[in-house]
Scaffold this active site. Structure first.
Site, mmCIF file in Angstrom:
data_model
loop_
_atom_site.group_PDB
_atom_site.id
_atom_site.type_symbol
_atom_site.label_atom_id
_atom_site.label_comp_id
_atom_site.label_asym_id
_atom_site.label_seq_id
_atom_site.Cartn_x
_atom_site.Cartn_y
_atom_site.Cartn_z
ATOM 1 N N CYS A 1 11.703 11.686 -2.001
ATOM 2 C CA CYS A 1 10.514 10.828 -2.008
ATOM 3 C C CYS A 1 10.288 10.243 -0.615
ATOM 4 O O CYS A 1 11.164 10.310 0.251
ATOM 5 C CB CYS A 1 10.720 9.695 -3.008
ATOM 6 S SG CYS A 1 12.129 8.674 -2.568
ATOM 7 N N HIS B 1 17.612 1.288 -0.996
ATOM 8 C CA HIS B 1 17.751 0.579 -2.282
ATOM 9 C C HIS B 1 17.528 -0.914 -2.142
ATOM 10 O O HIS B 1 17.383 -1.613 -3.136
ATOM 11 C CB HIS B 1 19.161 0.780 -2.853
ATOM 12 C CG HIS B 1 19.578 2.204 -2.933
ATOM 13 N ND1 HIS B 1 20.358 2.806 -1.983
ATOM 14 C CD2 HIS B 1 19.311 3.142 -3.861
ATOM 15 C CE1 HIS B 1 20.563 4.067 -2.318
ATOM 16 N NE2 HIS B 1 19.930 4.299 -3.443
ATOM 17 N N CYS C 1 12.883 0.493 0.762
ATOM 18 C CA CYS C 1 11.619 1.137 0.379
ATOM 19 C C CYS C 1 10.586 0.063 0.022
ATOM 20 O O CYS C 1 10.913 -0.919 -0.662
ATOM 21 C CB CYS C 1 11.869 2.041 -0.822
ATOM 22 S SG CYS C 1 10.346 2.737 -1.481
ATOM 23 N N HIS D 1 24.257 -1.024 -10.351
ATOM 24 C CA HIS D 1 23.625 -0.128 -9.377
ATOM 25 C C HIS D 1 23.182 -0.962 -8.176
ATOM 26 O O HIS D 1 22.737 -2.105 -8.325
ATOM 27 C CB HIS D 1 22.425 0.572 -10.026
ATOM 28 C CG HIS D 1 21.787 1.593 -9.127
ATOM 29 N ND1 HIS D 1 20.890 1.254 -8.143
ATOM 30 C CD2 HIS D 1 21.926 2.941 -9.062
ATOM 31 C CE1 HIS D 1 20.505 2.359 -7.508
ATOM 32 N NE2 HIS D 1 21.124 3.394 -8.054
ATOM 33 N N GLU E 1 20.614 -1.034 -6.242
ATOM 34 C CA GLU E 1 19.262 -1.604 -6.251
ATOM 35 C C GLU E 1 19.194 -2.815 -7.186
ATOM 36 O O GLU E 1 18.585 -3.836 -6.869
ATOM 37 C CB GLU E 1 18.234 -0.545 -6.688
ATOM 38 C CG GLU E 1 16.812 -1.103 -6.686
ATOM 39 C CD GLU E 1 15.807 -0.214 -7.393
ATOM 40 O OE1 GLU E 1 15.916 1.017 -7.301
ATOM 41 O OE2 GLU E 1 14.900 -0.766 -8.032
ATOM 42 N N THR F 1 13.405 0.619 -10.107
ATOM 43 C CA THR F 1 12.295 1.527 -9.773
ATOM 44 C C THR F 1 12.464 2.945 -10.316
ATOM 45 O O THR F 1 11.481 3.667 -10.442
ATOM 46 C CB THR F 1 12.151 1.637 -8.240
ATOM 47 O OG1 THR F 1 13.413 2.019 -7.690
ATOM 48 C CG2 THR F 1 11.696 0.321 -7.633
ATOM 49 N N CYS G 1 8.622 3.158 -9.813
ATOM 50 C CA CYS G 1 7.821 3.670 -8.690
ATOM 51 C C CYS G 1 7.073 4.955 -9.076
ATOM 52 O O CYS G 1 7.505 5.697 -9.971
ATOM 53 C CB CYS G 1 8.696 3.884 -7.460
ATOM 54 S SG CYS G 1 9.761 5.322 -7.533
ATOM 55 N N SER H 1 23.529 9.677 -8.495
ATOM 56 C CA SER H 1 22.116 9.316 -8.279
ATOM 57 C C SER H 1 21.481 8.986 -9.629
ATOM 58 O O SER H 1 21.468 9.818 -10.536
ATOM 59 C CB SER H 1 21.391 10.492 -7.620
ATOM 60 O OG SER H 1 20.017 10.450 -7.919
ATOM 61 N N SER I 1 16.624 12.018 -3.779
ATOM 62 C CA SER I 1 17.405 12.025 -2.540
ATOM 63 C C SER I 1 17.873 13.432 -2.167
ATOM 64 O O SER I 1 18.745 13.594 -1.313
ATOM 65 C CB SER I 1 18.600 11.068 -2.672
ATOM 66 O OG SER I 1 19.295 11.295 -3.866
HETATM 67 S S1 SF4 Z 1 11.631 3.175 -4.996
HETATM 68 FE FE1 SF4 Z 1 10.929 5.215 -5.522
HETATM 69 S S2 SF4 Z 1 9.891 5.915 -3.658
HETATM 70 FE FE2 SF4 Z 1 11.186 4.193 -3.076
HETATM 71 S S3 SF4 Z 1 13.148 5.092 -2.416
HETATM 72 FE FE3 SF4 Z 1 13.345 4.558 -4.581
HETATM 73 S S4 SF4 Z 1 12.794 6.441 -5.668
HETATM 74 FE FE4 SF4 Z 1 12.026 6.657 -3.577
#
Ligand code: SF4
Length: 303
Positions: free
Chosen positions: A12, A73, A95, A123, A125, A160, A190, A218, A262
């Site tokens: 992405c 993340h 991101c 995780h 993120e 996301t 996302c 992942s 990724s």
């Molecule tokens: S939020 Fe979505 S677009 Fe952004 S890095 Fe993660 S997977 Fe990719």
């Protein structure tokens, strides 16, 4: 065997941008990534060849270089500031769509909601999302939603990379459990994840077996695999073309291929090339394939 690549798959824009920034930063001197830049071993090995080092985001001061990189993340403001205050030059590759999720959660907290994150606890993120808000509760299935105590107002966001259908189902479950509560849901899944999930659902309808390419840790790659399992379609997850086994494809007519956000384009191309090679080998060893040279010789003798 037909081999069909998903209409939306692979790396992405968020991961691409983070990789580019890391390359540019590494070109001008030693740098350390705080965590895994992306959950992909091929990319990790490539970064090692550039001399990029790794340290733990949560252990402020653990970097041996004075320049550090926050991954796509994201991180909590608390962590980011702690690194800056410790004297490090911080390059932030978070991101923009992760930042959007942080902003949505901050607004819900400011509005007095009980904050809820739908995602995988632990995780990176999700840790970043929750890091500035100690009251956040993380849920990822119906059982965990059912454990949530009543609050007059719930504010819900999602990691996301969660499947949007699952997220919506869990929000509906929360409302069902607490019909008298107000639930404010901000859709922070996302668009690249939504596109890849929708393409995966189409792929499952049209194929007998799906190959999912991506790192074993992942989250979005794992979610793609789960979509196939839910659709009752056989799935194999590989990190590189070398992980493919010929025996998986005996008697398989239609293979779908997709990749997590990724995964490098080169890895996808190598997997497709290897699948074509497997198909050729299988055709050559089939009864019709073994007869082909004899038929060709007979045809040559006749004409
Ligand atoms: S939020 Fe979505 S677009 Fe952004 S890095 Fe993660 S997977 Fe990719």
């Amino acid at each position: 065997m037909t081999i069909t690549l998903a209409t939306h798959q692979g790396m992405c824009f968020g991961v691409r941008d983070a990789l580019r920034k890391t390359h540019d930063t590494a070109a001008s001197g030693p740098v350390t990534v705080l965590g895994e830049l992306v959950h992909n071993p091929v990319v990790q090995q490539h970064l090692e060849t550039l001399g990029v080092q790794r340290a733990d985001l949560e252990s402020v001061g653990s970097s041996k270089t004075s320049r550090v990189i926050i991954t796509a993340h994201g991180a909590s403001d608390r962590n980011r500031e702690a690194w800056r205050e410790a004297g490090y030059a911080v390059t932030d590759t978070t991101c923009p769509l992760v930042k959007k999720a942080h902003a949505a959660l901050a607004l819900l907290v400011a509005q007095g909601c009980q904050p809820i994150v739908i995602g995988q606890a632990g995780h990176v993120e999700v840790r970043g999302l929750c890091g500035d808000f100690p009251a956040v509760q993380v849920v990822q299935d119906e059982g965990e939603v059912d454990q949530l105590s009543f609050a007059p107002r719930f504010g819900v966001v999602a990691q996301t990379t969660q499947p949007i259908t699952k997220v919506r189902a869990l929000v509906a479950r929360l409302q069902q459990r607490h019909p008298e509560a107000e639930i404010i849901f901000k859709d922070t899944v996302c668009q690249p994840t939504k596109d890849r999930q929708a393409a995966m659902e189409r792929l499952c309808r049209e194929n007998d077996l799906i190959v999912v390419i991506g790192g074993r840790n992942s989250n979005n790659t794992r979610q793609l695999g789960e979509t196939a399992l839910q659709a009752d379609v056989k799935v194999r997850q590989v990190e590189t073309a070398a992980d493919l086994h010929d025996a998986w494809f005996h008697g398989v007519d239609r293979v779908g291929v997709t990749a997590g956000t990724s995964t490098l384009d080169e890895t996808v191309q190598a997997v497709v090339a290897r699948l074509k090679q497997i198909d050729l080998t299988q055709r050559a060893s089939s009864p019709v394939g073994r007869l082909a040279p004899i038929i060709q010789q007979a045809a040559a003798a006749l004409f």
